[in-house]
Write a protein that holds these residues in place. Structure first.
Motif, PDB file in Angstrom:
ATOM      1  N   HIS A 497       0.757  -1.160   0.022  1.00 59.84           N
ATOM      2  CA  HIS A 497       0.094  -0.019   0.088  1.00 59.84           C
ATOM      3  C   HIS A 497       0.781   1.277  -0.016  1.00 59.84           C
ATOM      4  O   HIS A 497       0.332   2.418  -0.461  1.00 59.84           O
ATOM      5  N   TRP A 498       1.854   1.260   0.318  1.00 58.44           N
ATOM      6  CA  TRP A 498       2.774   2.460   0.657  1.00 58.44           C
ATOM      7  C   TRP A 498       4.004   2.255   0.042  1.00 58.44           C
ATOM      8  O   TRP A 498       4.687   1.187  -0.061  1.00 58.44           O
ATOM      9  N   VAL A 511       4.235   8.079  -0.624  1.00 56.99           N
ATOM     10  CA  VAL A 511       3.418   8.007  -1.429  1.00 56.99           C
ATOM     11  C   VAL A 511       2.485   6.739  -1.622  1.00 56.99           C
ATOM     12  O   VAL A 511       3.186   5.936  -1.136  1.00 56.99           O
ATOM     13  N   PRO A 512       1.355   6.723  -1.633  1.00 55.23           N
ATOM     14  CA  PRO A 512       0.561   5.531  -1.568  1.00 55.23           C
ATOM     15  C   PRO A 512       0.799   4.751  -2.948  1.00 55.23           C
ATOM     16  O   PRO A 512       1.398   5.332  -3.937  1.00 55.23           O
ATOM     17  N   CYS A 516      -3.480   1.364  -4.491  1.00 55.09           N
ATOM     18  CA  CYS A 516      -4.547   2.658  -4.212  1.00 55.09           C
ATOM     19  C   CYS A 516      -5.033   3.426  -5.646  1.00 55.09           C
ATOM     20  O   CYS A 516      -4.294   3.399  -6.369  1.00 55.09           O
ATOM     21  N   GLN A 520      -1.785   8.948  -5.197  1.00 55.20           N
ATOM     22  CA  GLN A 520      -1.428  10.245  -4.837  1.00 55.20           C
ATOM     23  C   GLN A 520      -0.280  10.263  -3.582  1.00 55.20           C
ATOM     24  O   GLN A 520      -0.286   9.532  -2.811  1.00 55.20           O
ATOM     25  N   HIS A 521       0.088  11.602  -3.539  1.00 52.75           N
ATOM     26  CA  HIS A 521       1.242  11.730  -2.475  1.00 52.75           C
ATOM     27  C   HIS A 521       0.468  12.089  -1.346  1.00 52.75           C
ATOM     28  O   HIS A 521      -0.505  12.594  -1.070  1.00 52.75           O
ATOM     29  N   HIS A 522       1.132  11.079  -0.278  1.00 52.47           N
ATOM     30  CA  HIS A 522       0.354  10.919   0.842  1.00 52.47           C
ATOM     31  C   HIS A 522       0.981  12.003   1.959  1.00 52.47           C
ATOM     32  O   HIS A 522      -0.112  12.887   2.424  1.00 52.47           O
ATOM     33  N   CYS A 523       2.004  12.018   2.145  1.00 56.71           N
ATOM     34  CA  CYS A 523       2.671  12.920   3.186  1.00 56.71           C
ATOM     35  C   CYS A 523       4.174  12.976   3.123  1.00 56.71           C
ATOM     36  O   CYS A 523       4.502  12.256   2.320  1.00 56.71           O
ATOM     37  N   LYS A 561       0.284  10.294   9.909  1.00 61.06           N
ATOM     38  CA  LYS A 561       1.138  11.166   9.466  1.00 61.06           C
ATOM     39  C   LYS A 561       1.826  11.962  10.652  1.00 61.06           C
ATOM     40  O   LYS A 561       2.082  13.380  10.458  1.00 61.06           O
TER      41      LYS A 561
END
Lengths: 689, 826
Positions: A497-498, A511-512, A516, A520-523, A561
């Motif tokens: 997932h990551w 990023v995911p 997914c 998109q960029h997660h954090c 996060k």
């Protein structure tokens, strides 16, 4: 029975290339190093001398000289006759400019960094102007017969001194004329051997310091052409020379592996008269010391035995810190080994080829510390040579062991490995999408159906791997805000997932992953002022564990996060001092599925099981307490336990991974094994032998 | 008894030449060096010792030229005085009494009226301090120098541990530095505080303790020698952090001393390698060597013009070396061998003392000049300096009476299976040296214990016989045989092998006329006829092995003297084959005078040596000197005088024809170096014979006489004595016991209770009150008791051989009385 069954691998025949030249950044924060195979590395002094950037070599591009110019631009020149600028954010060499004088032996930048002078085989000294985006030939200085082996600018940029065989000359830059030509061997009657001036330096006082093949360091007054002082530091050649910025200390490297410091000291206490005195000798190297550098606080030397030694000057260091200890680096600060856990394969990366090995196996069990006999020997499956002169940037084998990928500066290659019985066949995957910039890191997902390729400007390409042998570019992940630096570390999560990526400007982005829907960029992990040396995502909690080059450890929860409470506790309490003062950065992190609170990490000299459930040690306790613990009774042992369980049995450790719950693989490269592959050092008579 | 103080012990030679660094005079014509209690002035050009400056009562520990007058010399000594000498005339100018031991001396040009010295700190052992001693100006010769101001505490005791540096023009004044075993300190004198200190620790790399320190004469540079063989040159030491040093490394073991040349461009270093190393310009690549100096270098000093340097070696030698590292000349003192196995032998030809020299060599040492005459290489093998290596060494030496033949025994250090060689050397008049004549491999199967020539001047060469005794239980007689070759050379071969009950042969000795040979076999002395090699008789004095034997001479030639392990000195009469007398005395050295009938015995008891001189025919010693010296006397020798002395002959007849020399060892615990000194006995000349002293002597003599008269025989409880008597009876070997009929009466007698017991005890009390002056009574009584037991027992043995008449018995008693009085002096 011990906790783990360990595969102790010693068949990785890595021979690091010798150090050819060093260039200290004028502001003293970075050190550029070129190896004999043409690789260029940049070390960051601020981040515990972390090997921040590596530009792999090229068969045709040897580097004889490196210099920093115009701020942070790094130039290299070599026997190919080209001057090359290195793209430090893109980690590649830009196209070279022909020097026009045959092989280039030396190159120096002037004090402002606006001009480069090169010394060529044909005896010419040429000046190039550093312009934005490249360099421009400016003029030729007076040409004399004899190759120019070394050059030095006067700090006021008015003169250049050029060392050749048997003589050196001083050239006026403005007129381009040779104003003084001094025979270094003039006073030696009937010298039979030629005397090579290997290194030279022009001090602001007008003194020329030369190091020659007779092992002498000589001080000349160039205006009079007279010899002021001569110090025979060695019976063999003095090869390299570096002067401190204050011009009160000189380091000389010799072909016996010894380095010497010369200091300008007052003859009498408080007196005005000063003299150069040979002071401390250091014997850190076994082979030629081809390059030395003098930082304000340390003497740096690099030898053909591939060692980079940073010897701090105690008198210049105000307080005891990481800088106050002697540092030696032999092995790169990154992984050259990848492991297929399920298939039990190891992929070793050499500069121009890859080796795939199958681990041996045993059916026996034994007690803790016992060596088990192998029923199946480790097997060298295949050697994969890269085509062309370029060296390999990165390589990876998929966890299932059926895919092998590597990348050079210009091309990306993917292979399908078929193991049927004893035979191993390797088939190139056709129609691999072309990537313009090189891949800096390859990583297969845990289920081996996708491949992540780290690329320039913070982007990560995602490929889908297709059976029986194909691949498809799915998409490219880009950081939200523009990022100029290349991604150099990747860490996919076990569940797919990551994906965590580390880019050169020290942002750790998460990023995911592929599955997914939004991709998109997660954090972004909060910026830290040191480079990341290793990272991994915990398989069950999806916490991201990051090791920084200053030996800090952080745990960041991706779903939330934010830093985890354990990480905050570590930060508030601080790590053990012995941990922070270790020599080499953590190069790999992995987790034990059996015990989720365990984090396994290693650097070159130790293997550590970090148990988050145990209390952290404070400075008063012993960090490496495993041997003392063994002697304690059960009850006392409980009280003494702390989070860091350190094993120093395997040294130097290049790679460590967990194959399954109780099976560990470690890759060692004993120093002696590697020393025997080096050429013989200069013969020296040793007393008592 | 003999008046004490009339004779005194004089230290006459063999003293260490390396008590302190030697000093060249300002014009480099003279070398001044320390020799024990003396300072000697040696002329460099003529190679003669010009002057001997004596006056210190103990070892001289430091000499320095007076910086304000180059014709004067300061010297300091362990006796606590500093003396100022005019060394050109050899006269003392001033004596400053400091009062404490002085271990090193330093002078400074800028310090007008003071010198610096190292003294032990009061109240603390092994702690030393550097003090400045103010030399008061006064008219007299003897002055007080008690104004001490402590400069620094905790310095090293050796003079090599302190160096005074250059005077700095700046207000900080001059600096000096000290290095002790653990630390280096730099002190600016005017500030009197240590501004730089550095401690050394034993690191994993090696042992970098300091061993010596010197200062550069022109620059601010310090050179230190270290225990791991490195020399470090320190600079920039005014800054605690920025100090720096460079290293010179050639020596593989401790650097013993360093010296800078006058300009500081050259540095000399020396150590155990016996190589003088000259370093140029502080560069480790430019160095010169002067190898094969013979023995480890202990001190190095430079002349002020830089022409000469001299090295003092551990084997008591001074080498003078030219500036171009050419060996020039040497002064060789007595070599202190680790173990003087050969004993002291007098060479009849040169009257020199002969003893072990450097390994494998025999040194001929002249006592008159205190110099080695020459060294004879006996082993003729390369000596390799290496710990644990088994070396061959010389163990026994004997000269024939004329000195024409020399016999030597060498053995390897193997304990179980020694490799033995007996060599016979003939003195060649042409080359004036000994030439090897015969070499005998493995003369005995085990260690050779003793060896002697038959000393017969009148009988000529034909009678020359050599006897060797060995632990292989035999003694062998070696004679000269003519070789068959036409040149008529002689060589030596074995003539007779004798043994006695398979006992180890320990000593051998020829009678004066050469007719009898005495060989001791463990507890028994056997006497052999030297013509027929028949065993003539045996003597035994159990318990205890025979340690020494010798024949009496001249008028006493019928006696044979033996000393045993358990502390008995016995005298047997060869005519009666009976014990003449015996005394309890732990004899270490038994030395007969070759020219008179006197015999010297030196005993070692409770940490002091005593000398007894006696004639074998009288059990009363002629001379007793108690507490001869504190050290254990190892060896002694009578050296014949060139001319018989007349002045002291009345009082000391035994010193008329010969002088007695003896050798002691002094072990200094700190340095573990064996210092060996020669002593001789000399008549106290400063004490004139006055009527009063004569009277005093007479009175004493009378008192002694009274003592002996009063000191009636102390008869002990016979019952107490009986059991030891029976024990002795049982212990005595059967072959020396007389028939049972003799023993019976004695045995019965021993069980009877004496009538005079009571009165004797009373008298004994009187004796104790009157005659014992400084003795520990109870101890004394014990010794007396023992003595009595033994004498009575001996008497028993004596009685067995010939029946004694009443008068004889009385006489014997008298002897016992005398014995007692002499022993009481113990």
């Amino acid at each position: 029975m011990g906790e783990f069954e360990v595969h102790r691998v010693r068949f990785f025949g890595l021979v690091p290339a010798g150090v050819r030249c060093l260039a200290c950044h004028p502001r003293g924060s970075r050190l550029a190093l070129a190896r004999t195979d043409g690789a260029v590395e940049v070390y960051n002094f601020a981040a515990n001398y972390f090997q921040e950037k590596v530009i792999p070599g090229h068969e045709l591009r040897t580097v004889e000289s490196l210099c920093w110019a115009a701020g942070d631009r790094l130039f290299g020149a070599g026997l190919s006759g080209d001057i090359t600028e290195y793209d430090l954010s893109g980690l590649s060499a830009a196209r070279g400019v022909d020097g026009g004088g045959g092989p280039i032996w030396s190159m120096v930048a002037n004090s402002t960094g606006t001009q480069l002078a090169i010394g060529c085989e044909d005896g010419s000294v040429k000046i190039f102007q550093v312009v934005p985006g490249g360099i421009q030939f400016e003029r030729n200085l007076d040409r004399r017969k004899g190759r120019v082996l070394c050059l030095s600018w006067h700090p006021s940029d008015t003169h250049i001194v050029a060392g050749s065989i048997d003589f050196f000359r001083v050239i006026d830059v403005t007129s381009g004329q040779t104003v003084q030509r001094i025979m270094v061997n003039h006073h030696v009657e009937k010298a039979k051997r030629e005397c090579v001036v290997w290194a030279i330096s022009l001090l602001s006082s007008g003194t020329v310091v030369s190091a020659d093949s007779f092992g002498r360091v000589q001080f000349w007054d160039w205006e009079q052409g007279t010899l002021a002082e001569s110090h025979t530091v060695s019976t063999s050649a003095a090869l390299s020379l570096a002067v401190s910025e204050k011009e009160d200390s000189i380091i000389v490297g010799t072909s016996t592996g010894a380095t010497y410091q010369l200091q300008l000291l007052p003859v009498t206490l408080g007196g005005q008269e000063k003299r150069w005195v040979r002071t401390k000798p250091f014997q850190f190297h076994s082979h030629d010391v081809r390059a030395v550098a003098h930082s304000p606080t340390a003497l740096i030397s690099g030898g053909l035995d591939a060692q980079l030694v940073i010897r701090p000057l105690m008198e210049k260091i105000q307080k005891k810190s990481y800088d106050a200890a002697l540092r030696k680096f032999t092995f790169p600060h990154r992984r050259l080994v990848s492991c297929a856990r399920k298939a039990r394969l190891l992929l070793f990366q050499f500069s121009q080829y890859l080796e795939l090995w199958r681990l041996g196996s045993t059916e026996e069990t034994g007690k803790d510390g016992e060596v088990l006999p192998l029923c199946q020997m480790p097997e060298h499956l295949v050697q994969l040579k890269s085509k062309g002169p370029e060296h390999i940037y990165c390589s990876c084998v998929s966890p299932c062991g059926t895919w092998v990928g590597y990348s050079t500066a210009s091309r990306f290659h993917l292979y399908r490995v078929h193991c049927d019985g004893d035979g191993v066949s390797l088939r190139k995957v056709p129609k691999v999408p072309k990537l313009l910039p090189p891949a800096y890191q390859l990583q297969f997902s845990a289920d081996s159906d996708s491949l992540f390729v780290a690329s320039a400007r913070g982007s990560v390409h995602v490929f889908q791997l297709l059976e029986p042998g194909g691949c498809k570019h799915l998409h490219t992940l880009r950081p939200p805000s523009g990022c100029s630096e290349a991604v150099y570390l990747l860490a996919p999560s076990a569940d797919g997932h990551w994906l965590a990526a580390v880019s050169g400007d020290w942002v750790s982005a998460v990023v995911p992953s592929v599955h997914c829907p939004l991709l998109q960029h997660h954090c972004t992990v909060p910026t830290y002022n040191c480079a990341v040396s290793a990272l991994a995502i915990h398989p069950s909690t999806n916490n991201l564990v990051i090791a920084y080059s200053d030996q800090q450890l952080l745990e960041f929860s991706i779903p939330e996060k934010q830093y985890t409470s354990w990480s905050r506790a570590v930060q508030s309490r601080g790590l053990h001092r012995a941990w922070l003062e270790r020599d080499s950065p953590i190069t790999h992190i992995t987790f034990n599925p059996k015990n989720p609170s365990h984090i396994l990490l290693h650097d070159t000299y130790l293997l550590c099981v970090l148990d988050k459930s145990l209390p952290l040690p404070d400075d008063s306790t012993l960090l490496m307490n495993q041997s003392t613990l063994k002697q304690l009774p059960e009850t006392a042992r409980k009280r003494q336990l702390h989070a860091f369980k350190i094993c120093k049995k395997f040294q130097p450790l290049l790679f460590m991974d967990l194959l399954d719950e109780n099976c560990l693989v470690v890759v060692e490269r004993p120093i002696m094994d590697f020393k025997t592959q080096l050429p013989l050092p200069v013969q020296q008579k040793k007393f008592g032998t | 008894m003999v008046a004490p103080g009339a004779l005194r012990v004089v230290r006459c030679g063999g003293s260490a030449l390396r008590g302190a660094r030697a000093v060249f005079s300002a014009d480099s014509k003279y070398l001044l060096y320390v020799s024990g209690d003396f300072v000697k002035v040696y002329s460099v050009n003529t190679e003669e010792t010009l002057r001997l400056m004596g006056g210190h009562a103990d070892l001289v520990t430091g000499i320095q030229l007076n910086p304000h007058n180059h014709m004067q010399l300061y010297s300091c000594s362990l006796d606590g005085t500093i003396k100022l000498w005019d060394f050109m005339d050899g006269i003392p100018i001033k004596t400053f009494t400091v009062g404490t031991k002085l271990l090193a001396l330093y002078t400074l040009a800028s310090a007008e009226d003071s010198v610096f010295a190292v003294i032990p700190k009061k109240g603390e052992r092994d702690t030393f301090q550097l003090v400045s001693v103010t030399l008061t100006k006064g008219a007299g010769q003897d002055l007080e120098g008690k104004e001490l101001s402590v400069v620094l505490d905790g310095v090293g005791a050796s003079m090599k541990h302190i160096a005074f540096g250059r005077e700095v023009c700046s207000p900080s004044g001059f600096f000096f530095l000290l290095c002790s075993v653990g630390w280096l300190v730099l002190v600016f004198f005017s500030q009197m505080n240590c501004i730089f200190s550095l401690s050394t620790t034993k690191t994993k790399g090696g042992d970098n303790r300091f061993s010596c320190v010197v200062c550069h004469p022109k620059e601010d540079c310090i050179a230190t020698g270290h225990a791991d063989g490195k020399i470090r040159l320190w600079r920039n030491f005014h800054d605690k952090k920025e100090y720096t040093y460079s290293t010179l490394h050639w020596h593989h073991d401790i650097v013993m001393d360093l010296a800078f040349s006058i300009e500081g461009t050259r540095l000399l270093s020396g150590g155990v390698e016996s190589v003088l190393v000259q370093w140029h310009n502080e560069s480790s690549c430019q160095k010169d060597f002067l190898p094969r100096l013979g023995s480890p270098i202990e001190y190095i000093s430079m002349s002020s013009d830089g022409d000469l340097c001299c090295t003092l070696h551990t084997d008591n030698r001074i080498s003078i070396i030219n500036s171009n590292l050419r060996f020039s000349r040497s002064i060789q003192g007595l070599i202190k061998s680790r173990d003087v196995k050969t004993g002291l032998v007098v060479d009849p030809r040169t009257k020199a003392l002969v003893l072990n020299g450097e390994p494998g060599h025999l040194q001929f040492y002249s006592l008159q000049s205190d110099q080695q005459l020459f060294s004879l290489d006996i082993v003729q093998r390369q000596y390799i300096h290496q710990a644990g290596l088994k070396q061959s060494d010389l163990v026994k030496v004997a000269f024939s009476a004329q000195g024409t033949w020399l016999a030597t025994v060498e053995e390897s250090e193997e304990v179980t299976d020694p490799e033995l060689q007996l060599k016979l050397w003939f003195y060649n008049e042409e080359i004036q040296s000994f030439e090897l004549n015969t070499r005998i491999n493995t003369p005995h199967d085990n260690h050779i214990t003793d060896m002697c020539f038959r000393d017969m001047d009148e009988l000529g060469d034909d009678s020359l016989i050599l006897v060797t005794t060995g632990r292989d239980c035999v003694f062998k007689v070696w004679v000269m045989v003519e070789d068959t070759d036409p040149e008529g050379d002689v060589s030596w071969s074995c003539d007779f092998v004798g043994s006695y009950h398979n006992y180890q042969a320990t000593n051998c000795c020829f009678s004066e006329d050469g007719s009898l040979l005495a060989v001791s076999f463990e507890e028994t002395v056997t006497v052999w006829d030297s013509l027929t090699w028949d065993l003539k008789c045996t003597f035994c004095h159990p318990p205890g092995n025979i340690r020494n034997i010798c024949f009496g001479r001249l008028t006493c030639s019928k006696y044979i003297i033996g000393a045993t392990d358990y502390g008995f000195l016995c005298c047997w009469n060869l005519l009666t084959c009976a014990l003449e007398w015996s005394a309890q005395l732990n004899v270490v050295v038994l030395q007969p005078d070759p020219l008179s009938e006197y015999i010297a015995a030196i005993s070692w008891l409770s940490k002091e040596s005593s000398l007894f001189v006696f004639k074998p025919n009288e059990p009363l010693p002629v001379y007793i000197q108690r507490n001869l010296c504190k050290d254990k006397i190892l060896l002694a020798a009578f050296v014949p005088r060139d001319e018989p002395e007349i002045t002291s002959s009345e009082k000391y007849p035994w010193l008329r024809k010969s002088q007695l020399f003896f050798l002691t060892d002094t072990q200094i615990c700190e340095t573990k170096i064996l210092l060996t000194f020669f002593f001789k006995l000399a008549v106290e000349e400063s004490l004139p014979v006055t009527p009063f002293s004569l009277l005093l002597g007479k009175h004493r003599h009378q008192q002694a006489q009274e003592d002996t008269d009063l000191g009636k025989l102390v008869v002990h409880n016979k019952q107490k004595q009986a059991s030891p008597a029976v024990k002795e009876l049982l212990h005595t070997p059967a072959h020396v016991l007389p028939s049972a009929s003799f023993l019976c009466t004695i045995f019965i007698n021993s069980l009877l209770i004496s009538k005079e017991k009571k009165s004797a005890e009373e008298v004994a009390d009187e004796v104790e009150m009157e005659s014992e002056k400084a003795e520990d009574d109870s101890d004394e009584e014990d010794i007396t008791a023992m003595e009595q037991e033994d004498t009575s027992h001996m008497e028993l043995l004596g009685e067995m051989t010939c029946k004694l008449s009443k008068s004889q018995e009385k006489e014997l008693r008298k002897i016992r009385k005398m014995d007692y009085s002499w022993i009481s002096a113990l």
